[in-house]
Design a protein around this motif. Sequence first.
Motif, PDB file in Angstrom:
ATOM      1  N   ALA A  50       0.159   4.701  -5.963  1.00 55.18           N
ATOM      2  CA  ALA A  50      -1.048   4.867  -4.941  1.00 55.18           C
ATOM      3  C   ALA A  50      -2.048   4.748  -5.528  1.00 55.18           C
ATOM      4  CB  ALA A  50      -0.753   5.959  -4.125  1.00 55.18           C
ATOM      5  N   ASN A  99      -4.642   3.372   3.626  1.00 57.60           N
ATOM      6  CA  ASN A  99      -5.239   3.834   2.659  1.00 57.60           C
ATOM      7  C   ASN A  99      -6.853   3.233   2.669  1.00 57.60           C
ATOM      8  OD1 ASN A  99      -2.994   5.461   1.713  1.00 57.60           O
ATOM      9  ND2 ASN A  99      -2.449   3.888   0.307  1.00 57.60           N
ATOM     10  N   ARG A 108      -7.351   8.830  -5.276  1.00 55.09           N
ATOM     11  CA  ARG A 108      -8.535   9.220  -4.604  1.00 55.09           C
ATOM     12  C   ARG A 108      -8.941  10.745  -4.732  1.00 55.09           C
ATOM     13  NH1 ARG A 108      -7.721   7.848   1.495  1.00 55.09           N
ATOM     14  NH2 ARG A 108      -9.954   8.399   1.579  1.00 55.09           N
ATOM     15  N   GLN A 154       1.007  -1.139   0.062  1.00 54.20           N
ATOM     16  CA  GLN A 154       0.085  -0.045   0.125  1.00 54.20           C
ATOM     17  C   GLN A 154       1.002   1.233  -0.114  1.00 54.20           C
ATOM     18  OE1 GLN A 154      -3.362   0.303  -0.225  1.00 54.20           O
ATOM     19  NE2 GLN A 154      -3.393  -1.821  -0.616  1.00 54.20           N
ATOM     20  N   GLY A 184      -3.335   9.567   1.662  1.00 56.40           N
ATOM     21  CA  GLY A 184      -3.627   8.357   2.609  1.00 56.40           C
ATOM     22  C   GLY A 184      -3.629   8.489   3.893  1.00 56.40           C
TER      23      GLY A 184
END
Length: 288
Positions: A262, A206, A265, A188, A194
């Motif tokens: 990553a 995350n 988001r 992760q 995160g």
Amino acid sequence: MAETRERPLPDHVTTPLLTLITQQALEEDYRSVAQRRSLRPGAEPPRTRMLAVAALLVLGLLVGVAAVQNSRNAAIQDAGRATLVAQIEQSREELSDTQAAIADTTRENRGLTDRLTGLTTTREATTSRLRRLQVATGYLPVTGPGVRIVVEDKPDAGERELVQDADLAKLVDGLWEAGAEAIAINDQRLNPLGAIRNVGTAVHVNTVPLSPPYTVRAVGDTRTLQADLAATTHGAEFFALAQQIGWGVDVDNVGELSLPAARQRRLQHVETGTAEQRSGGGVEEGQP
């Protein structure tokens, strides 16, 4: 006694008498006839005189034609010379205009080349900065040498002796301070959006729940990363706590690590923290 040369005899001595008489008679006759014709009024000119006159007339005509032709040729040559001079002058003007246009184009090309060089340099700098930001923010996969740290819970540990989110946060903060370029925990990838937090007894990174052992991989300079980590405040606190509780901690240098990007988001909320909040730990930093 001097020798005397023999002189050749004249023609009237050597010529036969009959031949001599005949020739002299014919010559006298021809001379008399010619003299009478020349003295006769309205007499025709001799043939030789007519031919001479005719020759003079023809010669005069030829001279006149030649003069007219030369005059025409001279006029044509003058006109051709003037046309050629005009064409040369026009060609010189066109050449001068072309050379001026070439000089202007050369200057313009030089300016465009300088501008292109500047834009290329700016693009390369921007691309390099973007890559650094992507690596730092975790949105770009990273491959390179670094350190791998495996953290395991103490066997038969109680709830308070388990590795918590704050403990892993200390280790991560120490790695950032030691010069790590990218960090991932159990694949992760860590990024500003995160978070490392506990949900019950499980550690989430995350929003993804992780199970021990926790493998922390950090890309960085293998010659200094371990030593610098132990010298940081957060790194020293983590290793001291691990020794106190009895966690298993295994630290190795790795020649090549591959860290994934990553998860993307969407940023929903941003709040500027205080210096005290930023220095107190990175657990909740970047939380959307």
